[in-house]
Scaffold this motif. Structure first.
Motif, PDB file in Angstrom:
ATOM      1  N   VAL A 127     106.669  41.059  42.061  1.00 44.98           N
ATOM      2  CA  VAL A 127     106.322  39.674  41.770  1.00 44.98           C
ATOM      3  C   VAL A 127     105.476  39.680  40.502  1.00 44.98           C
ATOM      4  CG1 VAL A 127     105.047  37.633  42.531  1.00 44.98           C
ATOM      5  CG2 VAL A 127     106.449  38.920  44.163  1.00 44.98           C
ATOM      6  N   GLU A 128     105.915  38.945  39.489  1.00 47.59           N
ATOM      7  CA  GLU A 128     105.260  38.969  38.192  1.00 47.59           C
ATOM      8  C   GLU A 128     104.344  37.764  38.001  1.00 47.59           C
ATOM      9  OE1 GLU A 128     108.359  39.050  35.290  1.00 47.59           O
ATOM     10  OE2 GLU A 128     109.001  41.086  35.796  1.00 47.59           O
ATOM     11  N   LEU A 129     103.463  37.889  37.015  1.00 41.07           N
ATOM     12  CA  LEU A 129     102.661  36.748  36.592  1.00 41.07           C
ATOM     13  C   LEU A 129     103.448  35.933  35.582  1.00 41.07           C
ATOM     14  CD1 LEU A 129      99.086  38.250  36.036  1.00 41.07           C
ATOM     15  CD2 LEU A 129     100.198  37.516  38.162  1.00 41.07           C
ATOM     16  N   ASP A 130     103.229  34.626  35.603  1.00 42.11           N
ATOM     17  CA  ASP A 130     103.803  33.760  34.586  1.00 42.11           C
ATOM     18  C   ASP A 130     103.182  34.077  33.237  1.00 42.11           C
ATOM     19  OD1 ASP A 130     105.445  31.090  34.227  1.00 42.11           O
ATOM     20  OD2 ASP A 130     103.580  30.833  33.092  1.00 42.11           O
ATOM     21  N   THR A 131     103.929  33.897  32.171  1.00 41.23           N
ATOM     22  CA  THR A 131     103.437  34.239  30.825  1.00 41.23           C
ATOM     23  C   THR A 131     102.215  33.417  30.424  1.00 41.23           C
ATOM     24  OG1 THR A 131     105.047  32.698  29.873  1.00 41.23           O
ATOM     25  CG2 THR A 131     105.684  35.018  30.013  1.00 41.23           C
ATOM     26  N   LEU A 132     101.977  32.273  31.075  1.00 38.01           N
ATOM     27  CA  LEU A 132     100.820  31.430  30.763  1.00 38.01           C
ATOM     28  C   LEU A 132      99.625  31.720  31.667  1.00 38.01           C
ATOM     29  CD1 LEU A 132     102.604  27.994  30.158  1.00 38.01           C
ATOM     30  CD2 LEU A 132     101.865  29.681  28.451  1.00 38.01           C
ATOM     31  N   PHE A 133      99.685  32.790  32.458  1.00 37.84           N
ATOM     32  CA  PHE A 133      98.567  33.118  33.341  1.00 37.84           C
ATOM     33  C   PHE A 133      97.321  33.386  32.502  1.00 37.84           C
ATOM     34  CE2 PHE A 133      95.833  35.503  36.124  1.00 37.84           C
ATOM     35  CZ  PHE A 133      96.081  34.967  37.382  1.00 37.84           C
ATOM     36  N   PRO A 134      96.164  32.796  32.879  1.00 38.56           N
ATOM     37  CA  PRO A 134      94.939  32.971  32.084  1.00 38.56           C
ATOM     38  C   PRO A 134      94.370  34.377  32.218  1.00 38.56           C
ATOM     39  CG  PRO A 134      94.452  31.767  34.084  1.00 38.56           C
ATOM     40  CD  PRO A 134      95.950  31.911  34.041  1.00 38.56           C
ATOM     41  N   LYS A 135      93.466  34.750  31.313  1.00 40.61           N
ATOM     42  CA  LYS A 135      92.836  36.070  31.353  1.00 40.61           C
ATOM     43  C   LYS A 135      91.743  36.070  32.415  1.00 40.61           C
ATOM     44  CE  LYS A 135      93.013  40.164  29.499  1.00 40.61           C
ATOM     45  NZ  LYS A 135      94.254  40.960  29.496  1.00 40.61           N
ATOM     46  N   GLU A 136      92.168  36.076  33.682  1.00 38.05           N
ATOM     47  CA  GLU A 136      91.262  36.060  34.822  1.00 38.05           C
ATOM     48  C   GLU A 136      91.791  37.003  35.893  1.00 38.05           C
ATOM     49  OE1 GLU A 136      90.275  32.152  36.261  1.00 38.05           O
ATOM     50  OE2 GLU A 136      90.457  31.264  34.259  1.00 38.05           O
ATOM     51  N   ASP A 137      91.000  37.194  36.956  1.00 38.95           N
ATOM     52  CA  ASP A 137      91.456  38.004  38.080  1.00 38.95           C
ATOM     53  C   ASP A 137      92.564  37.262  38.829  1.00 38.95           C
ATOM     54  OD1 ASP A 137      89.398  39.799  37.449  1.00 38.95           O
ATOM     55  OD2 ASP A 137      87.984  38.741  38.744  1.00 38.95           O
ATOM     56  N   VAL A 138      93.548  37.996  39.309  1.00 33.89           N
ATOM     57  CA  VAL A 138      94.663  37.360  40.022  1.00 33.89           C
ATOM     58  C   VAL A 138      94.229  36.980  41.436  1.00 33.89           C
ATOM     59  CG1 VAL A 138      97.032  37.597  40.817  1.00 33.89           C
ATOM     60  CG2 VAL A 138      96.335  38.623  38.639  1.00 33.89           C
ATOM     61  N   PHE A 139      93.746  37.955  42.218  1.00 30.88           N
ATOM     62  CA  PHE A 139      93.295  37.695  43.581  1.00 30.88           C
ATOM     63  C   PHE A 139      91.790  37.945  43.661  1.00 30.88           C
ATOM     64  CE2 PHE A 139      97.758  38.901  44.115  1.00 30.88           C
ATOM     65  CZ  PHE A 139      98.221  37.836  44.875  1.00 30.88           C
ATOM     66  N   THR A 140      91.039  36.925  44.037  1.00 30.46           N
ATOM     67  CA  THR A 140      89.608  37.056  44.294  1.00 30.46           C
ATOM     68  C   THR A 140      89.395  36.939  45.801  1.00 30.46           C
ATOM     69  OG1 THR A 140      89.001  36.119  42.153  1.00 30.46           O
ATOM     70  CG2 THR A 140      87.332  36.083  43.883  1.00 30.46           C
ATOM     71  N   ILE A 141      88.742  37.947  46.372  1.00 29.14           N
ATOM     72  CA  ILE A 141      88.540  38.015  47.816  1.00 29.14           C
ATOM     73  C   ILE A 141      87.043  38.120  48.057  1.00 29.14           C
ATOM     74  CG2 ILE A 141      89.030  39.356  49.889  1.00 29.14           C
ATOM     75  CD1 ILE A 141      91.607  40.296  48.339  1.00 29.14           C
ATOM     76  N   LYS A 142      86.429  37.049  48.604  1.00 27.04           N
ATOM     77  CA  LYS A 142      84.972  36.997  48.768  1.00 27.04           C
ATOM     78  C   LYS A 142      84.600  36.628  50.192  1.00 27.04           C
ATOM     79  CE  LYS A 142      83.163  35.916  44.167  1.00 27.04           C
ATOM     80  NZ  LYS A 142      82.308  34.961  43.410  1.00 27.04           N
ATOM     81  N   ASN A 143      83.731  37.442  50.776  1.00 29.64           N
ATOM     82  CA  ASN A 143      83.180  37.154  52.096  1.00 29.64           C
ATOM     83  C   ASN A 143      84.285  36.840  53.105  1.00 29.64           C
ATOM     84  OD1 ASN A 143      81.109  36.740  54.010  1.00 29.64           O
ATOM     85  ND2 ASN A 143      81.161  34.530  53.673  1.00 29.64           N
ATOM     86  N   CYS A 144      85.309  37.686  53.143  1.00 29.08           N
ATOM     87  CA  CYS A 144      86.419  37.411  54.063  1.00 29.08           C
ATOM     88  C   CYS A 144      87.258  38.654  54.309  1.00 29.08           C
ATOM     89  CB  CYS A 144      87.287  36.282  53.505  1.00 29.08           C
ATOM     90  SG  CYS A 144      88.290  36.747  52.090  1.00 29.08           S
ATOM     91  N   ARG A 145      88.147  38.534  55.275  1.00 29.02           N
ATOM     92  CA  ARG A 145      89.217  39.512  55.479  1.00 29.02           C
ATOM     93  C   ARG A 145      90.454  38.965  54.781  1.00 29.02           C
ATOM     94  NH1 ARG A 145      88.525  43.208  59.876  1.00 29.02           N
ATOM     95  NH2 ARG A 145      90.785  43.450  59.890  1.00 29.02           N
ATOM     96  N   SER A 146      91.079  39.791  53.997  1.00 28.64           N
ATOM     97  CA  SER A 146      92.235  39.344  53.226  1.00 28.64           C
ATOM     98  C   SER A 146      93.485  39.284  54.085  1.00 28.64           C
ATOM     99  CB  SER A 146      92.494  40.305  52.064  1.00 28.64           C
ATOM    100  OG  SER A 146      93.190  41.463  52.513  1.00 28.64           O
ATOM    101  N   PRO A 147      94.525  38.603  53.585  1.00 30.26           N
ATOM    102  CA  PRO A 147      95.848  38.775  54.191  1.00 30.26           C
ATOM    103  C   PRO A 147      96.295  40.229  54.060  1.00 30.26           C
ATOM    104  CG  PRO A 147      95.815  36.919  52.665  1.00 30.26           C
ATOM    105  CD  PRO A 147      94.549  37.673  52.447  1.00 30.26           C
ATOM    106  N   ILE A 148      97.323  40.582  54.790  1.00 26.72           N
ATOM    107  CA  ILE A 148      97.965  41.886  54.603  1.00 26.72           C
ATOM    108  C   ILE A 148      98.999  41.713  53.496  1.00 26.72           C
ATOM    109  CG2 ILE A 148      99.399  43.656  55.664  1.00 26.72           C
ATOM    110  CD1 ILE A 148      98.146  42.808  58.363  1.00 26.72           C
TER     111      ILE A 148
END
Length: 222
Positions: free
Chosen positions: A69-90
């Motif tokens: 699964v790719e990022l769109d060419t217009l994706f900003p210069k930021e983190d893709v997945f931010t995971i804070k104070n939680c359990r993530s999906p699998i």
């Protein structure tokens, strides 16, 4: 009585993007014993950053129809997945950052990340996975190759980084990084037994600033 049910939703057929799907489904199915499978359909691209925060998302499983699964060419210069104070999906997806983003996974504030074997994040601009703030990541036999696309940085970009957190990455592959392959720093712990960190621009495997790495039977060639 608790209800046990497996549910499947497709993106973008059922929801326009992954963030909308998670937000709405989390509210709807926060109680009960549900397993929610989110299928990223062939051709779907990530257009904006995704945040998981202040909750338990471990009943979600994210998969894809395509090989990556790719990022769109217009994706900003930021983190893709931010995971804070939680359990993530699998996560059962191999993501391709195309060098557009900062980190693939930014895991912070005591969070837990789980990625199944054979999947991961490649071609991030800076870090494939960055674990800090006493967080943990379980990423055994995963793929974090070709990260740190922004170059051989003095900031210490890495395919895999445990910065004051812990990562269990036995058998993972962090080869071909633009800076470091796999590292632990600032008191972080990295289990990298049988891992690979070959052909990296700087060190393949690195421990610094009270970081600890178990690299028994790991590779750091070239």
């Amino acid at each position: 009585d608790k209800i046990t049910e497996n549910l499947t939703f497709r993106i973008p057929t059922d929801y326009p993007n992954l963030q909308d799907a998670v937000n709405q489904l989390y509210e709807q199915y926060s109680s009960g014993n549900y397993t929610i499978e989110l299928v990223l359909e062939l051709g779907y691209k990530i257009t904006s950053p995704i945040v998981f925060q202040n909750g338990d998302y471990s009943h979600f499983r994210i998969i894809s129809e395509g090989v990556t699964v790719e990022l769109d060419t217009l994706f900003p210069k930021e983190d893709v997945f931010t995971i804070k104070n939680c359990r993530s999906p699998i996560f059962s997806v191999l993501f391709d950052g195309k060098g557009l983003c900062r980190s693939g996974f930014m895991v912070d504030e005591g969070s837990i990340l789980k990625i199944e074997q054979g999947y991961g994040f490649t071609y991030a601009g800076e870090y494939g996975v960055f674990v800090r703030g006493a967080s943990s990541a379980y990423i055994e036999n995963t793929v974090f190759t070709n990260n740190s696309q922004d170059g051989n940085s003095s900031s210490g970009y890495s395919g895999i980084l445990a910065w004051g957190g812990q990562i269990f990455a036995e058998g993972a592959d962090a080869s071909n990084s633009g800076t470091y392959g796999a590292q632990a720093a600032a008191g972080g712990f990295l289990s990298f037994r049988d891992g690979k960190a070959n052909s990296c621009a700087r060190h393949g495997i690195r421990a610094t600033n009270a970081g600890t790495v178990d690299a028994r039977n790991a590779q750091a060639n070239n």
